[in-house]
Write a protein that holds these residues in place. Structure first.
Motif, PDB file in Angstrom:
ATOM      1  N   GLN A 120     134.168  73.371  38.737  1.00  0.00           N
ATOM      2  CA  GLN A 120     133.046  72.446  38.707  1.00  0.00           C
ATOM      3  C   GLN A 120     132.781  71.928  40.113  1.00  0.00           C
ATOM      4  O   GLN A 120     133.699  71.544  40.827  1.00  0.00           O
ATOM      5  CB  GLN A 120     133.359  71.281  37.769  1.00  0.00           C
ATOM      6  CG  GLN A 120     132.220  70.304  37.615  1.00  0.00           C
ATOM      7  CD  GLN A 120     132.514  69.224  36.590  1.00  0.00           C
ATOM      8  OE1 GLN A 120     133.508  69.304  35.878  1.00  0.00           O
ATOM      9  NE2 GLN A 120     131.670  68.230  36.521  1.00  0.00           N
TER      10      GLN A 120
ATOM     11  N   GLN B 162     132.031  69.540  43.007  1.00  0.00           N
ATOM     12  CA  GLN B 162     132.186  68.120  43.316  1.00  0.00           C
ATOM     13  C   GLN B 162     131.704  67.863  44.738  1.00  0.00           C
ATOM     14  O   GLN B 162     132.018  68.621  45.651  1.00  0.00           O
ATOM     15  CB  GLN B 162     133.641  67.690  43.177  1.00  0.00           C
ATOM     16  CG  GLN B 162     134.131  67.637  41.739  1.00  0.00           C
ATOM     17  CD  GLN B 162     135.488  66.977  41.612  1.00  0.00           C
ATOM     18  OE1 GLN B 162     136.334  67.171  42.463  1.00  0.00           O
ATOM     19  NE2 GLN B 162     135.687  66.217  40.555  1.00  0.00           N
TER      20      GLN B 162
ATOM     21  N   VAL C 162     131.431  64.680  47.524  1.00  0.00           N
ATOM     22  CA  VAL C 162     131.866  63.320  47.814  1.00  0.00           C
ATOM     23  C   VAL C 162     131.344  62.917  49.186  1.00  0.00           C
ATOM     24  O   VAL C 162     131.723  63.512  50.201  1.00  0.00           O
ATOM     25  CB  VAL C 162     133.395  63.200  47.771  1.00  0.00           C
ATOM     26  CG1 VAL C 162     133.812  61.771  48.092  1.00  0.00           C
ATOM     27  CG2 VAL C 162     133.925  63.625  46.403  1.00  0.00           C
TER      28      VAL C 162
ATOM     29  N   CYS D  89     129.792  65.017  53.699  1.00  0.00           N
ATOM     30  CA  CYS D  89     129.763  65.428  52.294  1.00  0.00           C
ATOM     31  C   CYS D  89     130.836  66.487  52.116  1.00  0.00           C
ATOM     32  O   CYS D  89     130.689  67.612  52.622  1.00  0.00           O
ATOM     33  CB  CYS D  89     128.398  65.967  51.907  1.00  0.00           C
ATOM     34  SG  CYS D  89     128.334  66.711  50.249  1.00  0.00           S
TER      35      CYS D  89
ATOM     36  N   SER E 143     133.566  70.716  46.958  1.00  0.00           N
ATOM     37  CA  SER E 143     134.700  71.440  46.383  1.00  0.00           C
ATOM     38  C   SER E 143     134.352  71.964  45.003  1.00  0.00           C
ATOM     39  O   SER E 143     133.300  71.652  44.447  1.00  0.00           O
ATOM     40  CB  SER E 143     135.925  70.519  46.298  1.00  0.00           C
ATOM     41  OG  SER E 143     135.670  69.425  45.436  1.00  0.00           O
ATOM     42  N   GLY E 144     135.232  72.771  44.461  1.00  0.00           N
ATOM     43  CA  GLY E 144     135.076  73.250  43.095  1.00  0.00           C
ATOM     44  C   GLY E 144     134.656  74.699  42.976  1.00  0.00           C
ATOM     45  O   GLY E 144     134.733  75.270  41.890  1.00  0.00           O
TER      46      GLY E 144
ATOM     47  N   PHE F 128     123.623  69.532  41.293  1.00  0.00           N
ATOM     48  CA  PHE F 128     124.890  68.878  41.551  1.00  0.00           C
ATOM     49  C   PHE F 128     124.693  67.756  42.561  1.00  0.00           C
ATOM     50  O   PHE F 128     124.102  67.966  43.615  1.00  0.00           O
ATOM     51  CB  PHE F 128     125.917  69.892  42.071  1.00  0.00           C
ATOM     52  CG  PHE F 128     126.109  71.059  41.147  1.00  0.00           C
ATOM     53  CD1 PHE F 128     125.498  72.267  41.413  1.00  0.00           C
ATOM     54  CD2 PHE F 128     126.876  70.927  40.010  1.00  0.00           C
ATOM     55  CE1 PHE F 128     125.658  73.348  40.565  1.00  0.00           C
ATOM     56  CE2 PHE F 128     127.050  71.993  39.155  1.00  0.00           C
ATOM     57  CZ  PHE F 128     126.438  73.206  39.422  1.00  0.00           C
TER      58      PHE F 128
ATOM     59  N   GLY G  27     126.404  64.038  44.425  1.00  0.00           N
ATOM     60  CA  GLY G  27     127.474  63.093  44.657  1.00  0.00           C
ATOM     61  C   GLY G  27     127.059  61.712  44.188  1.00  0.00           C
ATOM     62  O   GLY G  27     125.933  61.507  43.707  1.00  0.00           O
ATOM     63  N   LYS G  28     127.958  60.746  44.361  1.00  0.00           N
ATOM     64  CA  LYS G  28     127.680  59.388  43.897  1.00  0.00           C
ATOM     65  C   LYS G  28     126.950  58.551  44.921  1.00  0.00           C
ATOM     66  O   LYS G  28     126.468  57.465  44.600  1.00  0.00           O
ATOM     67  CB  LYS G  28     128.988  58.707  43.495  1.00  0.00           C
ATOM     68  CG  LYS G  28     129.642  59.358  42.285  1.00  0.00           C
ATOM     69  CD  LYS G  28     130.900  58.611  41.869  1.00  0.00           C
ATOM     70  CE  LYS G  28     131.503  59.250  40.620  1.00  0.00           C
ATOM     71  NZ  LYS G  28     132.729  58.543  40.173  1.00  0.00           N
TER      72      LYS G  28
END
Length: 116
Positions: free
Chosen positions: A1, A3, A5, A22, A25-26, A105, A107-108
């Motif tokens: 998945q 990710q 960050v 940024c 990963s995944g 996809f 990030g937060k």
């Protein structure tokens, strides 16, 4: 998945600089584009910049051309956004996103505040 960050946000005075990171990963990101978007309070999300993972092709939103630079470190799976000559209008939450066809996809986000 996948990710994503983000990091590197903070408070900076007008005219200053920040570098956002940024970490992706995944999966391997061959064939992906990684982008930065931002959303200021009360405003719609705005495209900032994007880079193609394989070719390194780069795109910028009109409001940041000449001030922001996107780059990548393939070994670290990290995308950077160097932001110079910041103004209060750059205040926003900055998001990293990834896509093959659609920006699926996200990030937060990391908050950037530029004081006058």
């Amino acid at each position: 998945q996948v990710q994503l960050v983000e990091s590197g946000g903070g408070l900076v005075q007008a005219g200053g600089s920040l570098r956002l990171s940024c970490a992706a990963s995944g999966r391997t990101f061959s064939g992906y584009s990684i982008g930065w978007f931002r959303q200021a309070p009360g405003k719609e999300r705005e495209f900032v910049a994007a880079i193609r993972w394989n070719s390194g092709g780069i795109y910028y939103g009109d409001s940041v051309k000449g001030r922001f630079t996107i780059s990548r470190d393939n070994a670290k799976n990290t995308i950077y956004l160097q932001m110079n000559s910041l103004t209060p209008e750059d205040t926003a939450v900055y998001y990293c996103a990834a896509r093959t066809t659609d920006w699926n996809f996200w990030g937060k986000g990391t908050l950037v505040t530029v004081s006058s």
